[in-house]
Design an enzyme around this catalytic site. Structure first.
Site, PDB file in Angstrom:
ATOM      1  CG  ASP A  42       1.104   4.610  -7.571  1.00 21.40           C
ATOM      2  OD1 ASP A  42      -0.044   3.273  -7.534  1.00 21.40           O
ATOM      3  OD2 ASP A  42       1.955   4.905  -7.147  1.00 21.40           O
ATOM      4  CD1 TRP A  43      -3.930   3.439  -3.181  1.00 19.04           C
ATOM      5  CD2 TRP A  43      -3.187   5.657  -2.215  1.00 19.04           C
ATOM      6  NE1 TRP A  43      -3.807   3.967  -1.457  1.00 19.04           N
ATOM      7  CE2 TRP A  43      -3.476   4.532  -1.817  1.00 19.04           C
ATOM      8  CE3 TRP A  43      -3.336   6.759  -2.124  1.00 19.04           C
ATOM      9  CZ2 TRP A  43      -2.315   4.879  -0.059  1.00 19.04           C
ATOM     10  CZ3 TRP A  43      -2.615   7.235  -0.776  1.00 19.04           C
ATOM     11  CH2 TRP A  43      -2.444   6.302  -0.307  1.00 19.04           C
ATOM     12  N   GLY A  44      -3.066   4.711  -8.316  1.00 20.44           N
ATOM     13  CA  GLY A  44      -2.137   5.469  -9.692  1.00 20.44           C
ATOM     14  C   GLY A  44      -1.781   6.706  -9.598  1.00 20.44           C
ATOM     15  CD  GLN A  45      -1.402   9.580  -5.780  1.00 18.93           C
ATOM     16  OE1 GLN A  45      -0.813  10.435  -6.408  1.00 18.93           O
ATOM     17  NE2 GLN A  45      -3.067   9.554  -6.359  1.00 18.93           N
ATOM     18  CB  ALA A  46       4.376   8.774  -9.015  1.00 20.58           C
ATOM     19  CG  ASP A  70      -8.527   2.690  -1.800  1.00 18.69           C
ATOM     20  OD1 ASP A  70      -8.162   2.394  -1.698  1.00 18.69           O
ATOM     21  OD2 ASP A  70      -8.889   2.749   0.009  1.00 18.69           O
ATOM     22  CG  ASP A  96      -1.727   0.302   0.744  1.00 15.33           C
ATOM     23  OD1 ASP A  96      -2.526   1.115  -0.206  1.00 15.33           O
ATOM     24  OD2 ASP A  96      -3.052   0.291   1.038  1.00 15.33           O
TER      25      ASP A  96
END
Length: 435
Positions: free
Chosen positions: A221-225, A243, A151
């Protein structure tokens, strides 16, 4: 008024190098079960073994479901072992430790997963793995772990990114898949492999690769970076959004967003729209079908998130649909289904409430083409699949068709097939030889 996203721009998006693992681990989308959507922090060995036994008893194992994953809250809070520096399993929840549960799961012919975060604490405030990657990877391997969900919580300020990335998620009020109000956006052409997020996730990748045990690595990573551009060289699946929750509006948002990520799908790499909510919340029977079908044809990981000992026959039948699972697990064709027409909207429209409604994809396992039609509207409406519009079916005017929900042979269907669909329902067809 929503506008259209450029197909040309999508075609120019880069692809990543795949992370190839031993014994085919991660080559196809993962199939399994996870504790979080059903139980949250209220997890223990009894619930894990109940899920494992039900996977066998209900026939899910026979269809390829294999991972039984422990999510957050499995450890002692606020401390590590002062000698080994390892995370300490909570013996109130897991009297035989994680290794004891792993042994029991393995005895059933299944695999077991664990959870941590690329920060100092997990999302629920338990010890996480930033700075302890090698220690934790060694522990996970020693305990017999087969899968790690990693996570993105508890990140200290010195490990946050220099720039913000655009994740066109529901709360961001995306304009055609962009983020016009984004604070501190990265400059055009920025290389996100220079980001701290990339570094945090690759440190755990390298620690896992250093073990003799093969552990599937699932990035969260929730779509980050801009993880879609580097997720596949780092793990075998990567979350492409925030989420999920057990309501149709959120499922439609994620499905719409993931539609524009299908060029990243292939063997060894799968954008992950999050765990399944089939059987949870107030989802209708139609919405459960549509949710599972969309995740399956996108070749997403199919990780069940409901209590299996209380699942209804109808929801179990959705999760066991052999046609959708065979399409998802095709060993010859790695690409997902793709939209061939948007339906409710003009083609290539980014609309969180109305995802693309018409999909098709070739399948070696089904020996034909899978076709999906979605009714994204709030009332019953008819959808029609016209053979000449479908890329795989342009050569003939008539085909033999099977209804994937009922298994019924629909015979030789000429030119097109129409279905009256309830709100948020889907028709799924297996289109075979010309006739």
């Amino acid at each position: 008024m929503l506008t259209s996203l450029s197909l040309t721009a999508l075609a120019l998006l880069p692809s990543a190098n795949a992370l190839v693992r031993k014994d085919g681990v991660g080559r196809l989308p993962a199939l399994g079960w996870n504790s979080w959507n059903a139980f949250g922090c209220d997890v223990d060995s009894t619930k894990i073994m109940t899920a494992a036994n039900e996977m066998v008893h209900l026939g899910l194992k026979d269809l390829g479901y294999e991972y039984v994953n422990i999510d957050d809250c499995w450890s002692v809070k606020n401390t590590r072992n002062s000698t080994t520096q390892r995370i300490i399993p909570d013996t109130q929840k897991f009297p035989d430790g994680i290794s004891g549960v792993a042994d029991q799961v393995h005895q059933l012919g299944l695999k077991i997963g664990i959870y941590s975060s690329a920060g100092e604490t997990t999302c629920a405030g338990y010890p996480a793995s930033l700075g302890y990657e090698k220690v934790d990877a060694e522990a996970f391997a020693e305990w017999g772990i087969d899968y790690l969900k990693y996570d993105n919580c508890g990140v200290p300020s010195n490990w946050t990114d220099q720039y913000s990335s655009c994740v066109p998620d529901g709360s961001n009020e995306p304009a055609n898949g962009t983020c016009p109000g984004l604070s501190n956006p990265a400059p055009a052409g920025y290389d996100w492999t220079k980001s701290n997020t990339f570094t945090r996730y690759t440190m755990m990748r390298d620690a896992l690769l250093g073990q003799t045990r093969t552990i599937l690595y699932s990035l969260c990573d929730w779509g980050q970076a801009d993880v879609n551009t580097w997720g596949n060289e780092t793990g075998n699946s990567w979350r492409m959004s925030g989420d999920i929750s057990a309501n149709w509006a959120r499922i439609a948002q994620i499905a719409n967003e993931n539609t524009f990520r299908m060029n990243y799908v292939g063997f060894w790499g799968h954008p992950d729209p999050d765990m399944l909510e089939v059987g949870n919340g107030d989802l209708t029977a139609a919405e459960n079908r549509a949710h599972f079908a969309l995740w399956a044809i996108m070749k997403s990981p199919l990780i069940i998130g409901t209590a299996l000992d209380g699942i209804s026959d109808a929801n179990l039948a959705v999760l066991k649909n052999k046609y959708l699972i065979e399409f998802n697990q095709d060993p010859i064709i790695g690409r997902s289904a793709h939209p061939y027409k948007w339906g409710y909207n003009p083609d290539w429209t980014f609309d969180p409430a109305h995802p693309a409604e018409y999909w098709s994809g070739p399948s070696s396992t089904l020996k034909g083409t899978l076709v999906l039609m979605l009714n994204s509207e709030n009332s019953t409406s008819t959808r029609t699949a016209v053979w000449k519009e479908i890329p795989e079916l342009k050569g003939h005017n008539a085909y033999r068709v099977t209804d994937a929900w009922s298994g019924k042979d629909l015979g030789c269907v000429k030119k097109q097939y129409s279905a009256s669909l309830a709100s948020h329902d889907v028709a799924v067809l297996v289109v075979k030889e010309a006739c």
